[in-house]
Design a protein around this motif. Structure first.
Motif, short mmCIF file in Angstrom:
data_model
loop_
_atom_site.label_atom_id
_atom_site.label_comp_id
_atom_site.label_asym_id
_atom_site.label_seq_id
_atom_site.Cartn_x
_atom_site.Cartn_y
_atom_site.Cartn_z
N THR A 48 0.83 -1.20 0.00
CA THR A 48 0.00 0.00 0.00
C THR A 48 0.86 1.25 0.00
O THR A 48 0.57 2.23 -0.71
CB THR A 48 -0.92 -0.01 1.23
N HIS A 84 -2.60 1.35 -7.87
CA HIS A 84 -2.93 0.02 -8.36
C HIS A 84 -4.09 -0.56 -7.57
O HIS A 84 -4.36 -0.15 -6.44
CB HIS A 84 -1.73 -0.92 -8.25
N GLU A 85 -4.74 -1.52 -8.19
CA GLU A 85 -5.80 -2.27 -7.50
C GLU A 85 -5.15 -3.46 -6.81
O GLU A 85 -4.73 -4.43 -7.46
CB GLU A 85 -6.85 -2.74 -8.50
N ARG A 93 -5.16 -6.66 -4.26
CA ARG A 93 -6.08 -7.68 -3.74
C ARG A 93 -5.26 -8.74 -3.03
O ARG A 93 -4.44 -9.43 -3.64
CB ARG A 93 -6.87 -8.30 -4.89
N ARG A 142 -3.83 -4.30 -11.94
CA ARG A 142 -4.33 -5.11 -10.85
C ARG A 142 -3.24 -6.08 -10.38
O ARG A 142 -2.55 -6.70 -11.19
CB ARG A 142 -5.56 -5.90 -11.28
N GLU A 154 -2.71 -9.25 -7.54
CA GLU A 154 -3.35 -10.17 -6.59
C GLU A 154 -2.27 -10.97 -5.88
O GLU A 154 -1.42 -11.59 -6.52
CB GLU A 154 -4.31 -11.11 -7.30
N SER A 186 -9.19 -5.65 0.91
CA SER A 186 -8.28 -4.69 0.32
C SER A 186 -7.47 -4.00 1.40
O SER A 186 -6.43 -3.40 1.14
CB SER A 186 -9.05 -3.63 -0.48
#
Length: 454
Positions: A298, A305-306, A308, A344, A346, A445
């Protein structure tokens, strides 16, 4: 031993006895002296005949199989047969011991990791062990007795053998399996030669890696030092405005940070290579690791960015927490650096049906071509050097990941496609994974477990 005395006595006794018997028998025919002579001659002849027969029995034993016991005789022939048999048995025992020593010696040479070959004065192969045959492409059963240069025709080897200067080994690449060989010849005996071969492929590769490593480190450090030197000279010789001074100081701080990151990664690699394996009884919560990774991601992404993070199974991993955070953090930070804003990322943890643990980072970044994948974990290897430096990378991150994974007996898998993205996954063995409770589906998140601190 005075063996002739009893034999002489036997002859004399037989002659006397035979003479007396002949004289008595001849008395009835009035041939006294003729009977005496015939009796003596017959008796001596009988003694000689039987003695000769005993000698023939000993001679027959010597001519035939000496493995059977010697004939039992008396007198000279008996002692002679006994002494000959004892000498033969002693020789057989000595030969048996020598054969055993030779067998053990050849077995020791056969077990050697180096190749050993014996050549005669005409350079014909007399013997070679299995390693030497593999190194030089020789069939030990078929090629014994062949001239070695008829079988090994590498020009460097032929020239070395013909030159006769064997003070240094010759290094060449085997044409059969493309391994680098070091061959040394030592003369011995009357024109004989001992040929020693060694596979130095790994050593040559290690030397090349060491040279490349030193060159890369020198280059990586020289670049920021050059920039810093230029900026220092600029600030010393030129009057700068406050805005220009702040800009120059910012660039200098950036280059300093780059050198600090490089030194930190080098120290990390040195520590990983020189320290013992991580313990298998020190368990770290995967949820805590994921929390720390999420906090760092973060901060690095800054909302571009996304992100996950999926903790599919509650579990613990056995090992060193700092090493695991370093490896996992490198994968997450690489995904952020090489993914454009709006992409994204993940990060997932799961326990596979086999009981193994799997940590995976998937991104929608720029991706890597297949030809680069096998070399991504090499030190300082970059697909695009300028792009890597712009993102703040040192070229050592994936090398650190590989070392950490190997130290935890895991496997690192890389899948990537240019323009689509990449998938980096670490699989931990069953022995280092411990599931906690039942199935857990935790996808957030934000932080996954708020009471953990990194």
């Amino acid at each position: 031993m005075n063996w002739w005395i009893p034999r002489a006595c036997a002859v004399v006794g037989a002659a006397v006895g035979g003479g007396v018997l002949g004289y008595v028998l001849g008395d009835s025919l009035y041939w006294h002296w003729l009977g005496l002579l015939l009796g003596m001659t017959s008796a001596v002849a009988a003694v000689v005949f039987f003695d000769t027969m005993r000698g023939y029995r000993v001679l027959g034993w010597l001519r035939d199989d000496q493995g059977r016991p010697a004939p039992v005789e008396v007198g000279l022939w008996g002692e002679l047969a006994y002494r000959i048999e004892r000498a033969i048995r002693a020789r057989e025992a000595t030969l048996s011991q020598e054969r055993l020593r030779l067998t053990q010696f050849l077995a020791a040479i056969e077990a050697s990791p180096n190749g050993v070959m014996l050549l005669d004065k005409d350079e014909h192969i007399q013997w070679c062990n299995r390693v030497s045959a593999e190194h030089l492409g020789i069939d030990p059963g078929r090629d014994i007795g062949q001239r070695v240069t008829n079988l090994v025709r590498t020009p460097m080897f032929v020239d070395y053998l013909q030159a006769g200067d064997f003070s240094l080994p010759v290094v060449f690449v085997s044409p059969r399996d493309q391994v680098t060989l070091s061959v040394l010849i030592r003369p011995y005996g009357e024109g004989m030669k001992l040929l020693l071969s060694q596979d130095i492929t790994e050593r040559e590769r290690a030397d090349m890696m060491r040279r490349d490593f030193v060159a890369n480190v020198s280059h990586e450090i020289r670049t920021p030092l050059t920039v810093l030197s230029g900026f220092i000279e600029t600030m010393t010789n030129l009057p700068l405005t406050e805005v220009e001074r702040k800009r120059v100081l910012g660039l200098m701080a950036q280059q300093t940070q780059r050198m600090q990151s490089l030194v930190t990664d080098l120290l990390t690699l040195a520590q990983l290579e020189g320290s013992p394996r991580p313990p298998t009884d020190l368990w770290i919560s995967v949820a805590k690791l994921m929390d720390c990774l999420h906090a760092d991601a973060t901060s690095l992404s800054q909302g571009k960015h996304e992100l996950r993070f999926v903790l599919q199974d509650a579990a613990e991993v056995a090992g060193a927490e700092t090493e695991l955070l370093s490896a996992m953090g490198n994968l997450v930070s690489n995904a952020i650096r090489y993914t454009a804003p709006g992409g994204r990322i993940e990060v997932r943890w799961e326990v596979l049906p086999s009981g193994e643990g799997r940590f995976a980072v998937r991104d929608t970044g720029i991706g890597v071509s297949k030809e680069h994948l096998p070399r991504l974990t090499e030190r300082f290897y970059r697909v695009d050097g300028s792009r890597s430096r712009e993102t703040g990378g040192t070229g050592l991150g994936l090398s650190i990941v590989k070392h950490v994974v190997l130290r935890h007996a895991g496997e690192l898998d890389i899948e990537s496609e240019p323009g689509v993205g990449s998938l980096f996954s670490i699989t931990f063995p069953v022995q280092r994974v411990r599931r906690l409770g039942g199935k857990l589906e935790d996808e957030r998140s934000g932080a996954l477990v708020d009471d953990h601190r990194c």
